[in-house]
Every structure is written in structure tokens, then in C-alpha cells.
Write a protein that holds these residues in place. Structure first.
Motif, PDB file in Angstrom:
ATOM      1  N   GLY A  34      11.753  62.183 -57.374  1.00 54.31           N
ATOM      2  CA  GLY A  34      10.585  62.981 -57.038  1.00 54.31           C
ATOM      3  C   GLY A  34      10.268  63.021 -55.562  1.00 54.31           C
ATOM      4  N   CYS A  35      11.204  62.549 -54.730  1.00 58.58           N
ATOM      5  CA  CYS A  35      11.000  62.482 -53.275  1.00 58.58           C
ATOM      6  C   CYS A  35      11.666  63.672 -52.594  1.00 58.58           C
ATOM      7  CB  CYS A  35      11.601  61.177 -52.752  1.00 58.58           C
ATOM      8  SG  CYS A  35      11.501  60.954 -50.964  1.00 58.58           S
ATOM      9  N   PHE A  36      11.047  64.169 -51.538  1.00 62.05           N
ATOM     10  CA  PHE A  36      11.672  65.161 -50.654  1.00 62.05           C
ATOM     11  C   PHE A  36      12.150  64.378 -49.437  1.00 62.05           C
ATOM     12  CE2 PHE A  36      11.385  69.963 -50.070  1.00 62.05           C
ATOM     13  CZ  PHE A  36      12.498  70.002 -49.244  1.00 62.05           C
ATOM     14  N   PHE A  37      13.445  64.079 -49.401  1.00 61.28           N
ATOM     15  CA  PHE A  37      14.010  63.120 -48.455  1.00 61.28           C
ATOM     16  C   PHE A  37      14.793  63.850 -47.375  1.00 61.28           C
ATOM     17  CE2 PHE A  37      16.946  59.934 -46.899  1.00 61.28           C
ATOM     18  CZ  PHE A  37      16.219  58.751 -46.937  1.00 61.28           C
ATOM     19  N   GLY A  38      14.458  63.584 -46.116  1.00 60.09           N
ATOM     20  CA  GLY A  38      15.180  64.158 -44.993  1.00 60.09           C
ATOM     21  C   GLY A  38      16.192  63.175 -44.437  1.00 60.09           C
ATOM     22  N   PHE A  39      17.439  63.614 -44.332  1.00 61.27           N
ATOM     23  CA  PHE A  39      18.525  62.756 -43.837  1.00 61.27           C
ATOM     24  C   PHE A  39      19.027  63.379 -42.537  1.00 61.27           C
ATOM     25  CE2 PHE A  39      23.028  61.116 -44.260  1.00 61.27           C
ATOM     26  CZ  PHE A  39      22.700  59.783 -44.123  1.00 61.27           C
ATOM     27  N   ASN A 213      22.826  57.286 -37.173  1.00 57.36           N
ATOM     28  CA  ASN A 213      23.434  57.424 -35.844  1.00 57.36           C
ATOM     29  C   ASN A 213      24.692  56.560 -35.806  1.00 57.36           C
ATOM     30  OD1 ASN A 213      23.609  58.368 -33.199  1.00 57.36           O
ATOM     31  ND2 ASN A 213      22.540  56.597 -32.366  1.00 57.36           N
ATOM     32  N   GLN A 214      25.809  57.208 -35.456  1.00 52.13           N
ATOM     33  CA  GLN A 214      27.105  56.514 -35.406  1.00 52.13           C
ATOM     34  C   GLN A 214      27.419  55.816 -36.729  1.00 52.13           C
ATOM     35  OE1 GLN A 214      27.047  54.031 -31.885  1.00 52.13           O
ATOM     36  NE2 GLN A 214      27.110  55.798 -30.507  1.00 52.13           N
ATOM     37  N   GLY A 215      27.092  56.502 -37.821  1.00 49.54           N
ATOM     38  CA  GLY A 215      27.450  56.010 -39.143  1.00 49.54           C
ATOM     39  C   GLY A 215      26.530  54.974 -39.737  1.00 49.54           C
ATOM     40  N   ARG A 216      25.437  54.630 -39.028  1.00 48.77           N
ATOM     41  CA  ARG A 216      24.528  53.600 -39.516  1.00 48.77           C
ATOM     42  C   ARG A 216      23.085  54.111 -39.520  1.00 48.77           C
ATOM     43  NH1 ARG A 216      26.489  47.739 -37.147  1.00 48.77           N
ATOM     44  NH2 ARG A 216      28.705  47.944 -37.693  1.00 48.77           N
ATOM     45  N   ILE A 217      22.286  53.585 -40.436  1.00 55.00           N
ATOM     46  CA  ILE A 217      20.878  53.962 -40.489  1.00 55.00           C
ATOM     47  C   ILE A 217      20.144  53.309 -39.323  1.00 55.00           C
ATOM     48  CG2 ILE A 217      18.723  53.757 -41.776  1.00 55.00           C
ATOM     49  CD1 ILE A 217      20.569  55.763 -42.985  1.00 55.00           C
ATOM     50  N   ALA A 218      19.484  54.153 -38.530  1.00 56.26           N
ATOM     51  CA  ALA A 218      18.708  53.657 -37.398  1.00 56.26           C
ATOM     52  C   ALA A 218      17.231  53.560 -37.736  1.00 56.26           C
ATOM     53  CB  ALA A 218      18.906  54.561 -36.183  1.00 56.26           C
ATOM     54  N   VAL A 219      16.740  54.481 -38.581  1.00 52.23           N
ATOM     55  CA  VAL A 219      15.327  54.513 -38.967  1.00 52.23           C
ATOM     56  C   VAL A 219      15.259  54.989 -40.411  1.00 52.23           C
ATOM     57  CG1 VAL A 219      13.163  55.770 -38.671  1.00 52.23           C
ATOM     58  CG2 VAL A 219      14.337  54.901 -36.676  1.00 52.23           C
ATOM     59  N   ASP A 220      14.364  54.401 -41.189  1.00 52.79           N
ATOM     60  CA  ASP A 220      14.173  54.817 -42.576  1.00 52.79           C
ATOM     61  C   ASP A 220      12.755  54.462 -42.988  1.00 52.79           C
ATOM     62  OD1 ASP A 220      14.324  55.462 -45.250  1.00 52.79           O
ATOM     63  OD2 ASP A 220      15.636  53.799 -45.804  1.00 52.79           O
ATOM     64  N   GLY A 221      11.999  55.468 -43.438  1.00 51.53           N
ATOM     65  CA  GLY A 221      10.647  55.176 -43.875  1.00 51.53           C
ATOM     66  C   GLY A 221       9.855  56.439 -44.150  1.00 51.53           C
ATOM     67  N   PRO A 222       8.636  56.288 -44.696  1.00 48.84           N
ATOM     68  CA  PRO A 222       7.759  57.439 -44.906  1.00 48.84           C
ATOM     69  C   PRO A 222       7.467  58.119 -43.572  1.00 48.84           C
ATOM     70  CG  PRO A 222       6.942  55.509 -46.068  1.00 48.84           C
ATOM     71  CD  PRO A 222       8.044  55.031 -45.180  1.00 48.84           C
ATOM     72  N   THR A 239      -1.214  58.476 -29.432  1.00 47.18           N
ATOM     73  CA  THR A 239      -1.041  59.770 -30.079  1.00 47.18           C
ATOM     74  C   THR A 239       0.178  59.705 -31.001  1.00 47.18           C
ATOM     75  OG1 THR A 239      -1.921  60.868 -28.119  1.00 47.18           O
ATOM     76  CG2 THR A 239      -0.712  62.242 -29.704  1.00 47.18           C
ATOM     77  N   PRO A 240       0.065  60.193 -32.238  1.00 45.33           N
ATOM     78  CA  PRO A 240       1.211  60.138 -33.148  1.00 45.33           C
ATOM     79  C   PRO A 240       2.423  60.871 -32.574  1.00 45.33           C
ATOM     80  CG  PRO A 240      -0.788  60.696 -34.344  1.00 45.33           C
ATOM     81  CD  PRO A 240      -1.137  60.755 -32.883  1.00 45.33           C
ATOM     82  N   GLU A 241       3.589  60.276 -32.772  1.00 48.48           N
ATOM     83  CA  GLU A 241       4.831  60.911 -32.343  1.00 48.48           C
ATOM     84  C   GLU A 241       5.176  62.073 -33.259  1.00 48.48           C
ATOM     85  OE1 GLU A 241       7.915  57.980 -30.366  1.00 48.48           O
ATOM     86  OE2 GLU A 241       7.422  57.324 -32.384  1.00 48.48           O
ATOM     87  N   THR A 242       5.848  63.067 -32.716  1.00 49.27           N
ATOM     88  CA  THR A 242       6.443  64.095 -33.553  1.00 49.27           C
ATOM     89  C   THR A 242       7.787  63.568 -34.056  1.00 49.27           C
ATOM     90  OG1 THR A 242       7.653  65.150 -31.745  1.00 49.27           O
ATOM     91  CG2 THR A 242       5.373  65.879 -32.139  1.00 49.27           C
ATOM     92  N   LEU A 243       8.337  64.236 -35.047  1.00 46.12           N
ATOM     93  CA  LEU A 243       9.649  63.844 -35.542  1.00 46.12           C
ATOM     94  C   LEU A 243      10.698  64.009 -34.444  1.00 46.12           C
ATOM     95  CD1 LEU A 243      11.399  62.858 -37.847  1.00 46.12           C
ATOM     96  CD2 LEU A 243      11.564  65.220 -38.676  1.00 46.12           C
ATOM     97  N   GLU A 244      10.516  65.013 -33.608  1.00 45.36           N
ATOM     98  CA  GLU A 244      11.445  65.208 -32.488  1.00 45.36           C
ATOM     99  C   GLU A 244      11.389  64.020 -31.529  1.00 45.36           C
ATOM    100  OE1 GLU A 244      10.736  68.008 -29.044  1.00 45.36           O
ATOM    101  OE2 GLU A 244      12.318  69.107 -30.092  1.00 45.36           O
ATOM    102  N   ASP A 245      10.186  63.530 -31.232  1.00 43.73           N
ATOM    103  CA  ASP A 245      10.031  62.346 -30.381  1.00 43.73           C
ATOM    104  C   ASP A 245      10.799  61.165 -30.971  1.00 43.73           C
ATOM    105  OD1 ASP A 245       8.291  63.673 -28.637  1.00 43.73           O
ATOM    106  OD2 ASP A 245       6.512  63.034 -29.759  1.00 43.73           O
ATOM    107  N   ILE A 246      10.609  60.945 -32.278  1.00 45.05           N
ATOM    108  CA  ILE A 246      11.252  59.817 -32.950  1.00 45.05           C
ATOM    109  C   ILE A 246      12.765  59.974 -32.907  1.00 45.05           C
ATOM    110  CG2 ILE A 246      11.517  58.631 -35.168  1.00 45.05           C
ATOM    111  CD1 ILE A 246       8.637  59.675 -35.815  1.00 45.05           C
ATOM    112  N   PHE A 247      13.240  61.168 -33.216  1.00 46.52           N
ATOM    113  CA  PHE A 247      14.680  61.430 -33.273  1.00 46.52           C
ATOM    114  C   PHE A 247      15.335  61.171 -31.915  1.00 46.52           C
ATOM    115  CE2 PHE A 247      18.450  64.064 -33.021  1.00 46.52           C
ATOM    116  CZ  PHE A 247      19.048  63.892 -34.261  1.00 46.52           C
TER     117      PHE A 247
END
Length: 264
Positions: A34-39, A213-222, A239-247
Motif C-alpha cells: 500500500g506504499c507509493f515508494f520512490g527509488f 548511489n553506486q549500487g548501495r542505499i544512501a538514504v531510506d525513509g518517509p 527550513t525543510p529541504e526539498t527532495l532535490e536538496d536531499i538528492f
């Protein structure tokens, strides 16, 4: 329908090695039903390789994959019957019409001929493909091919969608339609595993995100928790980061153009 208990996808220490290079290197991931998951990840990070392993199209070098309560590759047939796939390269049959291809996929998933034909007609109407008539898929634009691939993924009402860049080449109207359909599928209990380079789309649709990144999970979470971190802009602390900032922070963005080339 309510999601069944247990994760839709559970991957443990997954590796895929080509020659001496690990395209996926020790991937551990859990996606709840039931999750909408972005990879997400930069080019060459291992996203498409991961999806190919989840589908059973590429054997893992090591590690385990469990999908919808079944083990891959041992229960590959049972798994594939419950999955809808929109591949990055839209593996369609160029010498069929859109309607012929969608109906063929429905028949492959076990739908009777009358039901497959009925659902194909409804999907052609929904995706505004009925006007293509007898035009062959090989003559379609990239956006039209993506619409056909999405329609084919929907025809058997799967429990899990694996979508590799589904909006690439799709115009704004088509993309909006596809987003609305996917969100409705999640509301009905389906799970969506999405890769996309369009971070604004991921930020709007997904409730959980992982960055590889480079075949490994760097970040994972809500996504809400990831965005609550410290802002990338030091002039706006808290100020909350945007997804672009995080990426960009996670994968290591390039220097600013004005800093790297003096004359620009």
C-alpha cells in the motif's frame, strides 16, 4: 481492498556483479504494501538493474528477494502474475497496434478473450489511444508508447507496480492522467515502486523514498521525515529541504557552474 499483511518487497544483501563491477552492491530494502515508494539515484546507480532483478529478468549474484510473500526466483511465475511493469525501454511489439498489444498482455495474464477485449477498449479510451486506429506501435511517439505500456500494466489489476521512468516523454496531460490513476491504485491497496529523474513528481506522489548511489542505499525513509532535515541554504536554517536538496547532498552534486567555469 485492504493491503495484506507483510511487505510487498523485501530485499536483503542483494548483489549483481557484471565482470568485476558490482552494479548493485549489498542492497537491503523493505517496501510495505500500500506504499507509493520512490527509488531514486543518478544515472548508473543501479536502479534499472534492481528492477530487472525484482522481475526475475536478471539473476542476482547473491542475496535474497521476497515479493508479495513469494521468493524470487523460486516462485517467479506466481510473482509475475501479480506485477504490472512499465520498463524504461518500453518493451513493446512494434508490429502490433496499441490495442492488439494491450489485449495480448491481458491474455498472457490469463484473462478470457471477451474480458481482455472489453478492458482493452476501456483502457484505450481512458488513455486517449482509441484515435490511433490501426497505426502500429513502431509509429507511435515515445509518450504514446508509455501510455500503451501503462495501460498494459493495468489490465490485470496487479497488486504491485514496478515503474521505471513511466513519465519520460509523456506530455503534461498524459502525465497528469497517469499520476491520478496511480494514486487511485494506491488508495485501493496496490503498491507502487517508482523510479524517476523528475524529482518534483516523486516529491508529489511518494510517501517513502530511497536513494541508491553506486549500487548501495544512501538514504531510506518517509519523505516527510527526510524533508524535515536542516535546510541546504545556510541563510534559512531550519527550513525543510526539498527532495532535490536531499538528492544532491546525498549523491554529491557538482560545483556551481559559476565556480567551475570563470567565463560563464
Amino acid at each position: 481492498m485492504l493491503p495484506e499483511p507483510g511487505p510487498a518487497i523485501e530485499v536483503t544483501d542483494l548483489r549483481k556483479v557484471y565482470g568485476e563491477k558490482a552494479a548493485v552492491d549489498g542492497l537491503t530494502l523493505r517496501v510495505e504494501r500500500g506504499c507509493f515508494f520512490g527509488f531514486l539515484g543518478p544515472n548508473g546507480a543501479g536502479k534499472t538493474t534492481t528492477i530487472r532483478m525484482l522481475m526475475g529478468l536478471a539473476p542476482a549474484t547473491s542475496g535474497t528477494i521476497r515479493i508479495l510473500g513469494h521468493d524470487m526466483p523460486g516462485d517467479a511465475v506466481a510473482i509475475k502474475s501479480k506485477i504490472g511493469l512499465v520498463p524504461d525501454d518500453t518493451l513493446l511489439f512494434d508490429h502490433l497496434t496499441g490495442g492488439e498489444f494491450i489485449e495480448f498482455v491481458g491474455r498472457m495474464y490469463g484473462l478470457g478473450r471477451p474480458l481482455a477485449h472489453q478492458r482493452t477498449s476501456e483502457l484505450l479510451e481512458l488513455f486517449e489511444l482509441h484515435g490511433a486506429g490501426r497505426k502500429l506501435i513502431g509509429e507511435y511517439s515515445k509518450g504514446m508508447k508509455k501510455r500503451v505500456a501503462m495501460a498494459a500494466a493495468l489490465i490485470h489489476r496487479p497488486e504491485l507496480y514496478l515503474l521505471d521512468e513511466p513519465f519520460e516523454g509523456v506530455d503534461a496531460v498524459g502525465a497528469r492522467l497517469m499520476k491520478d490513476i496511480l494514486l487511485d491504485q494506491v488508495r485501493q491497496g496496490a503498491t507502487i515502486f517508482l523510479t524517476s529523474h523528475v524529482l518534483e513528481v516523486v516529491e508529489r506522489l511518494c510517501d517513502r523514498v530511497a536513494i541508491i548511489n553506486q549500487g548501495r542505499i544512501a538514504v531510506d525513509g518517509p519523505l516527510s521525515e527526510l524533508r524535515a532535515g536542516v535546510a541546504a541554504d545556510p541563510d534559512r536554517p531550519g527550513t525543510p529541504e526539498t527532495l532535490e536538496d536531499i538528492f544532491v547532498r546525498v549523491v554529491g552534486g557538482p560545483a556551481r557552474a559559476s565556480e567551475s567555469i570563470d567565463w560563464l
